[in-house]
Scaffold this motif. Structure first.
Motif, PDB file in Angstrom:
ATOM      1  N   ASP A 129      -8.776   0.755 -47.268  1.00 41.13           N
ATOM      2  CA  ASP A 129      -9.936   1.652 -47.393  1.00 41.13           C
ATOM      3  C   ASP A 129      -9.644   3.066 -46.926  1.00 41.13           C
ATOM      4  OD1 ASP A 129     -11.752  -0.142 -48.473  1.00 41.13           O
ATOM      5  OD2 ASP A 129     -12.306  -0.934 -46.515  1.00 41.13           O
ATOM      6  N   HIS A 130      -8.476   3.296 -46.365  1.00 42.25           N
ATOM      7  CA  HIS A 130      -8.237   4.564 -45.690  1.00 42.25           C
ATOM      8  C   HIS A 130      -7.057   5.360 -46.222  1.00 42.25           C
ATOM      9  CE1 HIS A 130     -11.157   3.018 -42.890  1.00 42.25           C
ATOM     10  NE2 HIS A 130     -10.454   1.907 -42.826  1.00 42.25           N
ATOM     11  N   LYS A 131      -6.327   4.837 -47.170  1.00 42.68           N
ATOM     12  CA  LYS A 131      -5.169   5.572 -47.666  1.00 42.68           C
ATOM     13  C   LYS A 131      -5.002   5.312 -49.155  1.00 42.68           C
ATOM     14  CE  LYS A 131      -0.319   6.406 -47.200  1.00 42.68           C
ATOM     15  NZ  LYS A 131       0.963   5.795 -47.149  1.00 42.68           N
ATOM     16  N   GLY A 132      -5.149   6.329 -49.904  1.00 46.72           N
ATOM     17  CA  GLY A 132      -4.808   6.265 -51.317  1.00 46.72           C
ATOM     18  C   GLY A 132      -5.578   5.258 -52.141  1.00 46.72           C
ATOM     19  N   ASN A 133      -4.845   4.450 -52.884  1.00 45.65           N
ATOM     20  CA  ASN A 133      -5.392   3.551 -53.879  1.00 45.65           C
ATOM     21  C   ASN A 133      -5.695   2.170 -53.263  1.00 45.65           C
ATOM     22  OD1 ASN A 133      -5.715   1.749 -56.043  1.00 45.65           O
ATOM     23  ND2 ASN A 133      -4.374   2.954 -57.361  1.00 45.65           N
ATOM     24  N   LYS A 134      -6.971   1.850 -53.105  1.00 45.31           N
ATOM     25  CA  LYS A 134      -7.379   0.595 -52.473  1.00 45.31           C
ATOM     26  C   LYS A 134      -6.885  -0.615 -53.275  1.00 45.31           C
ATOM     27  CE  LYS A 134     -11.401  -1.919 -50.769  1.00 45.31           C
ATOM     28  NZ  LYS A 134     -12.819  -1.866 -50.453  1.00 45.31           N
ATOM     29  N   LEU A 135      -7.057  -0.590 -54.569  1.00 47.52           N
ATOM     30  CA  LEU A 135      -6.646  -1.721 -55.399  1.00 47.52           C
ATOM     31  C   LEU A 135      -5.143  -1.966 -55.279  1.00 47.52           C
ATOM     32  CD1 LEU A 135      -7.422  -3.905 -57.402  1.00 47.52           C
ATOM     33  CD2 LEU A 135      -7.160  -2.228 -59.240  1.00 47.52           C
ATOM     34  N   GLU A 136      -4.362  -0.909 -55.257  1.00 46.65           N
ATOM     35  CA  GLU A 136      -2.916  -1.051 -55.126  1.00 46.65           C
ATOM     36  C   GLU A 136      -2.546  -1.688 -53.776  1.00 46.65           C
ATOM     37  OE1 GLU A 136       0.422   2.180 -54.384  1.00 46.65           O
ATOM     38  OE2 GLU A 136      -0.258   2.203 -56.476  1.00 46.65           O
ATOM     39  N   ASP A 137      -3.189  -1.250 -52.706  1.00 40.02           N
ATOM     40  CA  ASP A 137      -2.914  -1.835 -51.390  1.00 40.02           C
ATOM     41  C   ASP A 137      -3.318  -3.306 -51.337  1.00 40.02           C
ATOM     42  OD1 ASP A 137      -1.686   0.342 -50.209  1.00 40.02           O
ATOM     43  OD2 ASP A 137      -3.516   1.119 -49.308  1.00 40.02           O
ATOM     44  N   LEU A 138      -4.435  -3.658 -51.948  1.00 37.83           N
ATOM     45  CA  LEU A 138      -4.867  -5.057 -51.971  1.00 37.83           C
ATOM     46  C   LEU A 138      -3.894  -5.918 -52.782  1.00 37.83           C
ATOM     47  CD1 LEU A 138      -8.728  -4.634 -52.329  1.00 37.83           C
ATOM     48  CD2 LEU A 138      -7.428  -5.242 -50.275  1.00 37.83           C
ATOM     49  N   ARG A 139      -3.374  -5.372 -53.854  1.00 34.75           N
ATOM     50  CA  ARG A 139      -2.380  -6.118 -54.648  1.00 34.75           C
ATOM     51  C   ARG A 139      -1.082  -6.309 -53.868  1.00 34.75           C
ATOM     52  NH1 ARG A 139      -3.770  -3.211 -60.314  1.00 34.75           N
ATOM     53  NH2 ARG A 139      -5.319  -4.713 -61.018  1.00 34.75           N
ATOM     54  N   LYS A 140      -0.693  -5.284 -53.111  1.00 39.62           N
ATOM     55  CA  LYS A 140       0.518  -5.413 -52.280  1.00 39.62           C
ATOM     56  C   LYS A 140       0.303  -6.494 -51.219  1.00 39.62           C
ATOM     57  CE  LYS A 140       2.175  -0.675 -52.768  1.00 39.62           C
ATOM     58  NZ  LYS A 140       2.422   0.604 -52.073  1.00 39.62           N
ATOM     59  N   ALA A 141      -0.872  -6.508 -50.600  1.00 40.87           N
ATOM     60  CA  ALA A 141      -1.182  -7.535 -49.600  1.00 40.87           C
ATOM     61  C   ALA A 141      -1.119  -8.919 -50.239  1.00 40.87           C
ATOM     62  CB  ALA A 141      -2.564  -7.278 -48.992  1.00 40.87           C
ATOM     63  N   GLN A 142      -1.676  -9.036 -51.436  1.00 40.57           N
ATOM     64  CA  GLN A 142      -1.672 -10.312 -52.159  1.00 40.57           C
ATOM     65  C   GLN A 142      -0.234 -10.739 -52.475  1.00 40.57           C
ATOM     66  OE1 GLN A 142      -3.383 -10.163 -56.115  1.00 40.57           O
ATOM     67  NE2 GLN A 142      -4.129 -12.263 -55.906  1.00 40.57           N
ATOM     68  N   TRP A 143       0.604  -9.794 -52.855  1.00 35.13           N
ATOM     69  CA  TRP A 143       2.001 -10.091 -53.190  1.00 35.13           C
ATOM     70  C   TRP A 143       2.722 -10.673 -51.976  1.00 35.13           C
ATOM     71  CZ3 TRP A 143       6.949  -8.731 -51.756  1.00 35.13           C
ATOM     72  CH2 TRP A 143       7.963  -9.031 -52.660  1.00 35.13           C
ATOM     73  N   TYR A 144       2.542 -10.052 -50.804  1.00 41.10           N
ATOM     74  CA  TYR A 144       3.187 -10.549 -49.585  1.00 41.10           C
ATOM     75  C   TYR A 144       2.615 -11.891 -49.150  1.00 41.10           C
ATOM     76  CZ  TYR A 144       6.010  -6.401 -48.784  1.00 41.10           C
ATOM     77  OH  TYR A 144       6.947  -5.402 -48.895  1.00 41.10           O
ATOM     78  N   LEU A 145       1.314 -12.088 -49.333  1.00 44.26           N
ATOM     79  CA  LEU A 145       0.705 -13.362 -48.970  1.00 44.26           C
ATOM     80  C   LEU A 145       1.229 -14.474 -49.878  1.00 44.26           C
ATOM     81  CD1 LEU A 145      -1.247 -14.914 -47.197  1.00 44.26           C
ATOM     82  CD2 LEU A 145      -3.081 -14.299 -48.773  1.00 44.26           C
ATOM     83  N   THR A 146       1.320 -14.211 -51.161  1.00 41.75           N
ATOM     84  CA  THR A 146       1.869 -15.188 -52.111  1.00 41.75           C
ATOM     85  C   THR A 146       3.311 -15.527 -51.744  1.00 41.75           C
ATOM     86  OG1 THR A 146       0.433 -14.355 -53.863  1.00 41.75           O
ATOM     87  CG2 THR A 146       2.373 -15.612 -54.558  1.00 41.75           C
ATOM     88  N   ARG A 147       4.073 -14.534 -51.388  1.00 40.69           N
ATOM     89  CA  ARG A 147       5.467 -14.748 -50.998  1.00 40.69           C
ATOM     90  C   ARG A 147       5.553 -15.640 -49.756  1.00 40.69           C
ATOM     91  NH1 ARG A 147      10.234 -12.110 -52.449  1.00 40.69           N
ATOM     92  NH2 ARG A 147      11.807 -12.089 -50.807  1.00 40.69           N
ATOM     93  N   GLU A 148       4.669 -15.404 -48.785  1.00 41.94           N
ATOM     94  CA  GLU A 148       4.643 -16.220 -47.560  1.00 41.94           C
ATOM     95  C   GLU A 148       4.251 -17.661 -47.883  1.00 41.94           C
ATOM     96  OE1 GLU A 148       4.969 -17.142 -43.485  1.00 41.94           O
ATOM     97  OE2 GLU A 148       5.705 -15.426 -44.633  1.00 41.94           O
ATOM     98  N   ILE A 149       3.233 -17.830 -48.728  1.00 42.03           N
ATOM     99  CA  ILE A 149       2.795 -19.176 -49.127  1.00 42.03           C
ATOM    100  C   ILE A 149       3.910 -19.923 -49.832  1.00 42.03           C
ATOM    101  CG2 ILE A 149       1.244 -20.443 -50.673  1.00 42.03           C
ATOM    102  CD1 ILE A 149      -0.901 -18.274 -49.961  1.00 42.03           C
ATOM    103  N   ASN A 150       4.598 -19.239 -50.744  1.00 39.15           N
ATOM    104  CA  ASN A 150       5.698 -19.867 -51.485  1.00 39.15           C
ATOM    105  C   ASN A 150       6.851 -20.259 -50.554  1.00 39.15           C
ATOM    106  OD1 ASN A 150       4.367 -19.720 -53.915  1.00 39.15           O
ATOM    107  ND2 ASN A 150       5.292 -17.773 -54.500  1.00 39.15           N
ATOM    108  N   SER A 151       7.056 -19.482 -49.484  1.00 37.97           N
ATOM    109  CA  SER A 151       8.140 -19.824 -48.558  1.00 37.97           C
ATOM    110  C   SER A 151       7.811 -21.077 -47.734  1.00 37.97           C
ATOM    111  CB  SER A 151       8.433 -18.652 -47.617  1.00 37.97           C
ATOM    112  OG  SER A 151       7.426 -18.530 -46.636  1.00 37.97           O
ATOM    113  N   LEU A 152       6.536 -21.443 -47.668  1.00 33.94           N
ATOM    114  CA  LEU A 152       6.124 -22.626 -46.911  1.00 33.94           C
ATOM    115  C   LEU A 152       6.136 -23.909 -47.743  1.00 33.94           C
ATOM    116  CD1 LEU A 152       3.144 -21.053 -44.941  1.00 33.94           C
ATOM    117  CD2 LEU A 152       5.460 -21.481 -44.120  1.00 33.94           C
ATOM    118  N   LYS A 153       6.262 -23.768 -49.051  1.00 28.84           N
ATOM    119  CA  LYS A 153       6.253 -24.940 -49.941  1.00 28.84           C
ATOM    120  C   LYS A 153       7.544 -25.691 -49.876  1.00 28.84           C
ATOM    121  CE  LYS A 153       2.906 -23.145 -53.214  1.00 28.84           C
ATOM    122  NZ  LYS A 153       2.665 -22.706 -54.565  1.00 28.84           N
TER     123      LYS A 153
END
Length: 153
Positions: A129-153
């Protein structure tokens, strides 16, 4: 005749009061330094300082008597105690978009001992909410979360 012992012992200060006193005396101290000096977690330091900041904002709007805020725990003035919340803009060491809410994102990530992927999730969520493109930051967060989830499988 029985004599009553009188004591001039000061009441013990709460951990919160100790934190506020320490910060008043060491305004440039980092959360980890304060936590170590007082013997508490960095998360507790952040909570105390966040609360003090919120009380100061309320006071600024309503302009009550400073003594009513409950921020005094020593002879330091309110300005000295709250001074740490208005750092000079520093895009490298103290970027504004990482300090919103009274705690630096990196301090939270380190306090919770999050790894690289989860740390980046938190980083992108807190700055969305505080820097640049909110949607882009949320997608980056989602990308890292997906990567973490996949590493636990």
């Amino acid at each position: 005749m029985i004599e009553l012992a009188t004591t001039t012992e000061q009441p013990k200060m709460t951990k919160s009061a100790q934190i506020r006193n320490y910060v008043a005396k060491h305004p440039k101290a980092k959360s980890a330094d304060v936590a170590k000096a007082i013997g508490v977690t960095t998360a507790y330091v952040a909570t105390v300082m966040w609360t003090a900041k919120k009380k100061a904002k309320v006071a600024k709007k309503a302009k009550p008597k400073w003594e009513q805020l409950g921020l005094f725990s020593s002879d330091k003035s309110i300005a000295q105690q709250i001074k740490m919340f208005e750092p000079k803009p520093d895009p490298v060491n103290n970027p504004a978009h990482y300090t919103v809410g009274g705690i630096e994102t990196i301090d939270f990530i380190e306090a919770k001992k999050l790894g690289y992927n989860l740390g980046n999730v938190i980083k992108y969520l807190t700055r969305a909410d505080h820097k640049g493109n909110k949607l882009e930051d949320l997608r980056k967060a989602q990308w890292y979360l997906t990567r973490e989830i996949n590493s636990l499988k």
